[in-house]
Scaffold this motif. Structure first.
Motif, mmCIF file in Angstrom:
data_model
loop_
_atom_site.group_PDB
_atom_site.id
_atom_site.type_symbol
_atom_site.label_atom_id
_atom_site.label_comp_id
_atom_site.label_asym_id
_atom_site.label_seq_id
_atom_site.Cartn_x
_atom_site.Cartn_y
_atom_site.Cartn_z
ATOM 1 N N ASP A 202 0.868 -1.169 0.000
ATOM 2 C CA ASP A 202 0.000 0.000 0.000
ATOM 3 C C ASP A 202 0.905 1.219 0.000
ATOM 4 O OD1 ASP A 202 -1.943 1.858 0.237
ATOM 5 O OD2 ASP A 202 -2.720 1.164 2.178
ATOM 6 N N LEU A 203 1.222 1.697 -1.186
ATOM 7 C CA LEU A 203 2.262 2.711 -1.306
ATOM 8 C C LEU A 203 1.765 3.974 -1.978
ATOM 9 C CD1 LEU A 203 5.043 0.249 -2.511
ATOM 10 C CD2 LEU A 203 4.841 1.265 -0.235
ATOM 11 N N ALA A 204 2.305 5.089 -1.487
ATOM 12 C CA ALA A 204 2.041 6.355 -2.153
ATOM 13 C C ALA A 204 3.126 6.561 -3.203
ATOM 14 C CB ALA A 204 2.076 7.484 -1.140
ATOM 15 N N ILE A 222 8.601 7.448 -7.476
ATOM 16 C CA ILE A 222 9.172 6.944 -6.220
ATOM 17 C C ILE A 222 8.023 6.499 -5.324
ATOM 18 C CG2 ILE A 222 10.607 7.484 -4.208
ATOM 19 C CD1 ILE A 222 12.028 9.594 -5.839
ATOM 20 N N TYR A 223 8.037 5.222 -4.966
ATOM 21 C CA TYR A 223 6.977 4.657 -4.123
ATOM 22 C C TYR A 223 7.451 4.538 -2.684
ATOM 23 C CZ TYR A 223 4.392 3.208 -8.313
ATOM 24 O OH TYR A 223 3.690 3.187 -9.483
ATOM 25 N N VAL A 224 6.663 5.118 -1.788
ATOM 26 C CA VAL A 224 7.001 5.051 -0.356
ATOM 27 C C VAL A 224 5.714 4.926 0.459
ATOM 28 C CG1 VAL A 224 9.066 6.495 -0.615
ATOM 29 C CG2 VAL A 224 6.876 7.577 -0.105
ATOM 30 N N VAL A 229 5.950 10.679 2.081
ATOM 31 C CA VAL A 229 5.947 11.358 0.773
ATOM 32 C C VAL A 229 6.684 12.702 0.804
ATOM 33 C CG1 VAL A 229 3.922 10.328 -0.327
ATOM 34 C CG2 VAL A 229 3.638 12.240 1.237
ATOM 35 N N ASP A 230 6.789 13.290 1.989
ATOM 36 C CA ASP A 230 7.460 14.593 2.067
ATOM 37 C C ASP A 230 8.985 14.463 2.108
ATOM 38 O OD1 ASP A 230 7.459 13.364 4.554
ATOM 39 O OD2 ASP A 230 7.377 15.268 5.650
ATOM 40 N N LYS A 231 9.505 13.248 1.963
ATOM 41 C CA LYS A 231 10.953 13.067 2.075
ATOM 42 C C LYS A 231 11.605 12.663 0.753
ATOM 43 C CE LYS A 231 10.621 11.342 6.864
ATOM 44 N NZ LYS A 231 9.324 10.640 6.983
#
Ligand code: TRP
Ligand code: ZN
Length: 889
Positions: A202-204, A222-224, A229-231
């Motif tokens: 489950d990635l943003a 870039i999936y995190v 997401v702010d990094k």
């Protein structure tokens, strides 16, 4: 059929033979379920040399920890009598020349703690296949010279795993019953299995795009996890810079339409270059001023570039076998180092890299695990992701670059990429391309790849004032290493100049130089004499400019010579090096004095040199900060014949304290000036600001070590007010290492504060762990034991293990090497625990013990006893066994 057990056997390069069977196409279906994962692999296979007469029709596939459910050939299920399964293979007694092999296996990624193959990191599924992890996913020809087109379908619960990724391009997706869904990916580029990857979670996603030099639009993602997401901005910007750089410097363009990066918490290394789907350790993706240090920002930029560059140096052109590992790693490290140099200060980058090489790689080269950049044998390939393969490998490519010049080197790389695109090749193929474009012979040069050990150049200089002749006698030697007793001479490019009273002297050397101020001597013999003519004054030679070869160099410089070089050498690297040598000599003298029981006193020349650095506004701040860093205890240990832990520590601490006291005013002024200047600007990880912070925090460390009460106030105020992690962690480290701050409770309060504030940021908590594991005050082992009990510690997470256990074992000698051997027993306990959970990480932790022969007898015996204890451990992994066995040999 016959059953055998997997056992630790040595594999030799000389035994390499091309594969008997090839796989043209690999169609995978991976069904992720909570209890087990099913992998169906349909492989289109054929015999490599169908006309070859004789030989058997037996097929052996690699596979580990798999439960075989079904195996069929050309849609006919095989009778169990016709195949057999061992601990590391599936053997089919007879196969046709061309066939479709289908297997179904079950695995349990949720229980996979080795972080190799398919595993779970927090709530997502991910893979790590290099070097030999694909065999833990399915039965396969898991070797880099077997290259296939991959079509991968992943199936999982849609709610928990909405994102399903694999290499290449997405081709189809759909829904299934029970809330499940699937996605199919196609990678059109043939690749070895070690470049396979899949992710489900489950990635943003952070998205951007890049237009290549030929005008193609590439989708960058870039999936995190949502919270992170702010990094990702810095990683994305770094990726785009790397893409541009590779086009400009190497003419290399990205090939797929999509480039994806996924960040995972649990990862054995920094990152992995899987085709189109790089998987990264979160520590090499995330960067945000509040949570990431300047060093962290630079690491993200370097690693993102490194993995991206692999798309050509590694993926499009890959390795024939794992003995060629440095073909991709050495070349790619060289590429990323040049990239970082271009993004910032080339000299600073060079100093940092040389420091790493000389401290860590030279130590490796001088110890029992020394191996050539192209090893001749190995037991466990994971053990060969070493400083030698990466850093020394990069130095060799750098020497080729220096010998050929930028233009021919580019022509050589063009030829290499063009000729071998889509192939799995050798280091010799790389060198051949370089040789062909330049017409240069690389016979002797290749000794760099085949012989381990750090060569030593012993040089003496003699000036004949009457004849105006300066004569150099150069002797090269290389110590014996486990694989080779007597070494053939290396070709050593020695970049040099001669310093006179007015600067660089013109060089006159028959056939080599006619008035130039710098030249590259090629040292090829065991003994060589060089004669410079028309030398009108006694010169100070400046050798190995830019660190032109990975060697140790002995020349009897006086300290006054070094002071000269430090301020006047035309080569920036050598100015730093002169300062480093000056400080090294001074520290070594202090070590001897400590051992002799005489009073310690610091050479005024070092004090004055440092004073000069602190007060000269013209010198680049980044260079000043670097020069103010005394040689580390690790470097002092590397250059020592016998490592006297206490003496080294006390000598260096004495120097730090003394400098902090004697130069208190100068350090104070530098601290305040830079602090004030920085306060006027918002944080950016720019070269200029990084230099200022580094200088300021270096000053702060000297001041607190010197015992200045005012400095403690500065540290405390910086700790409270800092708006960035560089300043905040530097202030915390200064407090934690200050006796006064500990006695007053200030250090403990700051530590608690920091943890309270950052407990939800695992990477910051790791900094917090590391800084405590590195605390040099007495009682280190007790502090580390307490950290292991901390709620945030987790031995199954490699970043945590590195932050606490590895940091202590490799970065805190005075506390690790206590005379009672308690540190050794502690480390061994941890290795035994990790041996079962994660052999790759366990094996790396053995490193400090492998150096036992360099310590005085009592400590050596204690270390050796722990290695023997490891050897007696039942179920020792191949990884740990290989290192321990070599260390005791
Ligand atoms: N090829 C990776 C790199 O770029 C190295 C790597 C990543 C690796 N993960 C690994 C090696 C796991 C061995 C095991 O350097
Ligand atoms: Zn790499």
């Amino acid at each position: 059929m016959l059953f055998r057990d997997a056992q630790a056997k040595t594999i030799h390069l000389k035994d390499y033979h091309a594969p008997d069977y090839l796989i043209d196409k690999t169609v995978l279906r991976i069904q992720l379920k909570d209890d087990e994962t099913l992998v169906t692999a349909a492989l289109s296979m054929r015999r490599a040399q169908p006309d070859r007469k004789g030989g058997s029709n037996e097929l052996t596939l690699d596979g580990q920890e798999l439960e075989l459910r079904k195996v069929s050939i050309d849609n006919t299920e095989l009778d169990p009598a016709n195949y057999g399964v061992t601990a590391d293979s599936l053997i089919i007694s007879s196969v046709p020349d061309v066939f479709e092999l289908e297997t179904v296996v079950a695995t349990k990624p949720q229980n996979n703690t080795s972080l190799e193959g398919l595993y779970k990191s927090s709530k997502m599924y991910c893979t790590q296949c290099e070097a030999e992890g694909f065999r833990k996913i399915t039965y396969y020809l898991d070797r880099p010279d077997v290259m296939a087109e991959f079509i991968t379908t992943i199936e999982a619960d849609k709610k928990r795993y909405p994102i399903l990724l694999s290499n290449g391009n997405p081709v189809a997706q759909g829904e299934l019953e029970n809330g499940r869904h699937w996605a199919t990916w196609h990678d059109p580029f043939k690749k070895p299995a070690y470049l396979f990857a899949m992710v489900a979670g489950d990635l943003a996603c952070i998205e951007d795009s890049f237009t290549t030099m030929s005008g193609r639009d590439i989708d960058l993602r870039i999936y995190v996890e949502d919270k992170d997401v702010d990094k990702c901005d810095h990683a994305m910007a770094s990726l785009k810079s790397a893409m541009t750089w590779d086009e400009e410097v190497y003419g290399r363009e990205y090939d797929l339409e999509l480039f994806m990066v996924v960040a995972v918490d649990d990862f054995n290394m920094g990152a992995m270059e899987n085709k189109g789907l790089n998987i990264f350790n979160t520590s090499c993706v995330f960067a945000k001023p509040e949570t990431t240090t300047d060093a962290g920002f630079q690491r993200v930029e370097a690693v993102v570039a490194h993995e991206y560059f692999h798309n050509w140096s590694g993926n499009r052109v890959t390795c024939r076998d794992w003995f060629q590992l440095s073909l991709k790693e050495g070349f790619t490290v060289f590429r990323d180092a040049e990239f970082s140099a271009d993004m910032g200060s080339p000299t600073v980058k060079r100093v940092e890299d040389v420091n790493l090489l000389r401290t860590m790689q030279f130590a490796e080269d001088g110890g029992p695990t020394a191996h050539p950049v192209q090893p001749a044998s190995f037991m466990e390939i994971s053990n060969f992701y070493t400083l030698t393969i990466y850093e020394k490998g990069s130095e060799i490519v750098r020497m080729i670059h220096a010998l050929l010049g930028a233009e021919q080197f580019r022509a050589g790389s063009d030829l290499y990429f063009e000729r071998h695109d889509g192939q799995a090749v050798t280091i010799e193929d790389f060198v051949a391309a370089m040789s062909e474009v330049s017409g240069r012979e690389f016979g002797q040069f290749q000794n760099w790849y085949r012989q381990a050990g750090t060569p030593r150049l012993a040089i003496t200089g003699d000036y004949n004032a009457a004849d105006k002749i300066y004569r150099l006698d150069i002797k090269q030697t290389c110590p014996a290493t486990p694989e080779c007793e007597k070494k053939a001479p290396f070709l050593i490019p020695l970049r040099m100049g001669l310093l006179g009273s007015e600067g660089d002297l013109p060089l006159f050397l028959e056939g080599k130089a006619n008035g130039e101020t710098e030249l590259v001597l090629e040292i090829t013999e065991g003994e060589q004499t060089i004669i410079f003519e028309q030398v009108y004054e006694q010169p100070v030679p400046s050798f190995l400019r830019g660190f032109s070869a990975p060697v140790k160099l002995d020349f009897a410089y006086s300290r006054d010579d070094l002071v000269q070089l430090m301020s006047r050498d035309s080569d920036g690297f050598n100015r730093w090096e002169a300062c480093n040598q000056l400080a090294l000599g001074v520290l070594q003298e202090l070590v001897s004095a400590y051992l002799a029981g005489t009073e310690l006193s610091l050479d005024k020349r070092l004090i004055e040199a440092y004073r000069g650095l602190l007060t000269d506004p013209t010198t680049d701040k980044a260079m000043v900060a670097l020069m103010l860093n005394l040689p580390t205890e690790a470097y002092l240990s590397e250059v020592a014949e016998v490592i006297e832990v206490e003496a080294i520590h006390q000598a260096r601490q004495f120097a730090r304290r003394t400098l902090g006291q004697v130069l208190e005013d100068e350090f104070m002024a530098v601290y305040q000036a830079n602090d004030a200047q920085l306060k006027d600007q918002p944080y950016v990880a720019s070269g200029e600001q990084i230099a200022m912070r580094s200088l300021k925090n270096t000053a702060l460390a000297y001041l607190t070590q010197g015992g200045s009460a005012m400095a403690l106030e500065f540290a405390s105020e910086q700790f409270q007010c800092a708006d960035n992690m560089t300043d905040s962690s530097a202030a915390l480290a200064a407090l934690v290492n200050s006796l006064a701050a500990n006695e007053g409770g200030m250090a403990e309060a700051a530590l608690q504060d920091f943890y309270q504030r950052w407990q939800d940021e695992p990477l910051v908590v790791n900094l917090w762990f590391q800084l405590q594991a590195w605390c040099l005050l007495p009682g280190g082992l007790d502090r580390v034991l307490a950290l292991l009990e901390h709620e945030a510690f987790d031995i199954s997470n490699p970043n945590k293990v590195r932050a606490v256990i590895a940091a202590f074992g490799m970065g805190n000698a005075i506390n690790f090497h206590t005379a009672d051997g308690a540190g050794y027993t502690f480390l061994t306990d941890q290795i035994i625990t990790l041996n079962k959970l994660n052999p790759q990480i366990a094996s790396r932790l053995v490193t400090p013990l492998t150096k036992w022969r360099k310590y005085p007898p009592q400590r050596a015996e204690l270390m050796k006893a722990q290695l023997e204890r490891l050897l007696g451990e039942p179920a020792l992994s191949k990884d740990v066994y290989e290192i321990v066995n070599k260390s005791l040999a």
